[in-house]
Design a protein around this motif. Sequence first.
Motif, PDB file in Angstrom:
ATOM      1  N   PRO A  47      66.344 -43.136 -67.207  1.00 55.42           N
ATOM      2  CA  PRO A  47      65.859 -44.333 -67.900  1.00 55.42           C
ATOM      3  C   PRO A  47      65.509 -44.101 -69.376  1.00 55.42           C
ATOM      4  O   PRO A  47      65.697 -44.989 -70.200  1.00 55.42           O
ATOM      5  N   CYS A  48      65.037 -42.914 -69.712  1.00 57.35           N
ATOM      6  CA  CYS A  48      64.630 -42.651 -71.090  1.00 57.35           C
ATOM      7  C   CYS A  48      65.811 -42.672 -72.064  1.00 57.35           C
ATOM      8  O   CYS A  48      65.614 -42.737 -73.277  1.00 57.35           O
ATOM      9  N   THR A  49      67.047 -42.658 -71.563  1.00 54.03           N
ATOM     10  CA  THR A  49      68.218 -42.659 -72.435  1.00 54.03           C
ATOM     11  C   THR A  49      68.697 -44.064 -72.788  1.00 54.03           C
ATOM     12  O   THR A  49      69.605 -44.221 -73.586  1.00 54.03           O
ATOM     13  N   GLY A  50      68.089 -45.074 -72.175  1.00 52.41           N
ATOM     14  CA  GLY A  50      68.506 -46.453 -72.405  1.00 52.41           C
ATOM     15  C   GLY A  50      67.538 -47.214 -73.290  1.00 52.41           C
ATOM     16  O   GLY A  50      66.701 -46.623 -73.994  1.00 52.41           O
ATOM     17  N   ARG A  51      67.669 -48.511 -73.265  1.00 51.11           N
ATOM     18  CA  ARG A  51      66.788 -49.400 -74.012  1.00 51.11           C
ATOM     19  C   ARG A  51      66.438 -50.596 -73.145  1.00 51.11           C
ATOM     20  O   ARG A  51      67.196 -51.000 -72.279  1.00 51.11           O
ATOM     21  N   THR A  52      65.287 -51.183 -73.443  1.00 45.82           N
ATOM     22  CA  THR A  52      64.870 -52.423 -72.818  1.00 45.82           C
ATOM     23  C   THR A  52      64.884 -53.504 -73.892  1.00 45.82           C
ATOM     24  O   THR A  52      64.310 -53.315 -74.967  1.00 45.82           O
ATOM     25  N   VAL A  53      65.550 -54.603 -73.599  1.00 43.46           N
ATOM     26  CA  VAL A  53      65.669 -55.701 -74.552  1.00 43.46           C
ATOM     27  C   VAL A  53      65.068 -56.957 -73.930  1.00 43.46           C
ATOM     28  O   VAL A  53      65.370 -57.301 -72.781  1.00 43.46           O
ATOM     29  N   SER A  54      64.234 -57.609 -74.673  1.00 38.09           N
ATOM     30  CA  SER A  54      63.709 -58.904 -74.258  1.00 38.09           C
ATOM     31  C   SER A  54      63.738 -59.829 -75.465  1.00 38.09           C
ATOM     32  O   SER A  54      63.687 -59.381 -76.611  1.00 38.09           O
ATOM     33  N   VAL A  55      63.847 -61.117 -75.207  1.00 38.58           N
ATOM     34  CA  VAL A  55      63.844 -62.107 -76.281  1.00 38.58           C
ATOM     35  C   VAL A  55      62.688 -63.059 -76.034  1.00 38.58           C
ATOM     36  O   VAL A  55      62.597 -63.688 -74.974  1.00 38.58           O
ATOM     37  N   ARG A  56      61.806 -63.137 -77.011  1.00 42.69           N
ATOM     38  CA  ARG A  56      60.644 -64.021 -76.926  1.00 42.69           C
ATOM     39  C   ARG A  56      60.606 -64.879 -78.179  1.00 42.69           C
ATOM     40  O   ARG A  56      60.679 -64.360 -79.297  1.00 42.69           O
ATOM     41  N   ASP A  57      60.551 -66.181 -77.959  1.00 41.44           N
ATOM     42  CA  ASP A  57      60.532 -67.130 -79.081  1.00 41.44           C
ATOM     43  C   ASP A  57      61.701 -66.888 -80.028  1.00 41.44           C
ATOM     44  O   ASP A  57      61.561 -66.956 -81.251  1.00 41.44           O
ATOM     45  N   GLY A  58      62.867 -66.563 -79.470  1.00 40.15           N
ATOM     46  CA  GLY A  58      64.065 -66.366 -80.261  1.00 40.15           C
ATOM     47  C   GLY A  58      64.169 -65.031 -80.973  1.00 40.15           C
ATOM     48  O   GLY A  58      65.112 -64.789 -81.715  1.00 40.15           O
ATOM     49  N   VAL A  59      63.216 -64.136 -80.755  1.00 38.51           N
ATOM     50  CA  VAL A  59      63.215 -62.841 -81.418  1.00 38.51           C
ATOM     51  C   VAL A  59      63.492 -61.751 -80.388  1.00 38.51           C
ATOM     52  O   VAL A  59      62.817 -61.668 -79.355  1.00 38.51           O
ATOM     53  N   ALA A  60      64.497 -60.905 -80.684  1.00 36.80           N
ATOM     54  CA  ALA A  60      64.824 -59.792 -79.795  1.00 36.80           C
ATOM     55  C   ALA A  60      63.846 -58.644 -80.039  1.00 36.80           C
ATOM     56  O   ALA A  60      63.616 -58.247 -81.176  1.00 36.80           O
ATOM     57  N   VAL A  61      63.268 -58.155 -78.963  1.00 42.31           N
ATOM     58  CA  VAL A  61      62.380 -57.003 -79.017  1.00 42.31           C
ATOM     59  C   VAL A  61      63.095 -55.872 -78.289  1.00 42.31           C
ATOM     60  O   VAL A  61      63.476 -56.027 -77.128  1.00 42.31           O
ATOM     61  N   VAL A  62      63.293 -54.754 -78.975  1.00 46.46           N
ATOM     62  CA  VAL A  62      64.028 -53.627 -78.407  1.00 46.46           C
ATOM     63  C   VAL A  62      63.109 -52.420 -78.326  1.00 46.46           C
ATOM     64  O   VAL A  62      62.505 -52.030 -79.319  1.00 46.46           O
ATOM     65  N   ASP A  63      62.988 -51.878 -77.123  1.00 46.09           N
ATOM     66  CA  ASP A  63      62.189 -50.672 -76.905  1.00 46.09           C
ATOM     67  C   ASP A  63      63.101 -49.574 -76.386  1.00 46.09           C
ATOM     68  O   ASP A  63      63.931 -49.816 -75.506  1.00 46.09           O
ATOM     69  N   ASP A  64      62.946 -48.371 -76.916  1.00 44.31           N
ATOM     70  CA  ASP A  64      63.696 -47.238 -76.380  1.00 44.31           C
ATOM     71  C   ASP A  64      63.169 -46.914 -74.999  1.00 44.31           C
ATOM     72  O   ASP A  64      61.972 -46.996 -74.734  1.00 44.31           O
ATOM     73  N   GLY A  65      64.068 -46.558 -74.116  1.00 44.89           N
ATOM     74  CA  GLY A  65      63.696 -46.287 -72.732  1.00 44.89           C
ATOM     75  C   GLY A  65      63.721 -47.572 -71.931  1.00 44.89           C
ATOM     76  O   GLY A  65      63.664 -48.672 -72.460  1.00 44.89           O
ATOM     77  N   VAL A  66      63.846 -47.438 -70.620  1.00 45.26           N
ATOM     78  CA  VAL A  66      63.875 -48.581 -69.724  1.00 45.26           C
ATOM     79  C   VAL A  66      62.481 -48.795 -69.165  1.00 45.26           C
ATOM     80  O   VAL A  66      61.842 -47.858 -68.693  1.00 45.26           O
ATOM     81  N   ALA A  67      62.010 -50.020 -69.224  1.00 45.86           N
ATOM     82  CA  ALA A  67      60.677 -50.330 -68.716  1.00 45.86           C
ATOM     83  C   ALA A  67      60.678 -50.290 -67.198  1.00 45.86           C
ATOM     84  O   ALA A  67      61.426 -51.018 -66.561  1.00 45.86           O
TER      85      ALA A  67
END
Length: 113
Positions: A47-67
């Motif tokens: 999981p630490c090799t990926g990313r987690t992407v979420s979109v809130r209020d039209g803004v993409a939030v990208v975090d390294d690693g999988v939540a």
Amino acid sequence: MPKFALIYQYDFAATGPIEGEVAHWFAYDKEVRETGVLVYEAGFHEPCTGRTVSVRDGVAVVDDGVAPTSGAILAGLYVVDVANINAATSWAAKIPTARYGSVDVRPVVEYEG
């Protein structure tokens, strides 16, 4: 015939591959291919090799690693083309990870168009 995803997971912190498991994976992979039910298969990197992407209020939030959503982390999947969920369940029970983790059996939605 319907397709089913066999999604396998386990808790990396609590357990892991058992001794001799690689041979079991090769045997399973050979069987699922030779019987002609395999559509697709893939394993996932840690999981630490990926990313987690979420979109809130039209803004993409990208975090390294999988939540993590729980202790179990997705390790991979097979998609099989079989007669019914009972046949898919039989294939799921043969996946080596089922011995210390779990395998979800999910019908695949196919869109035409």
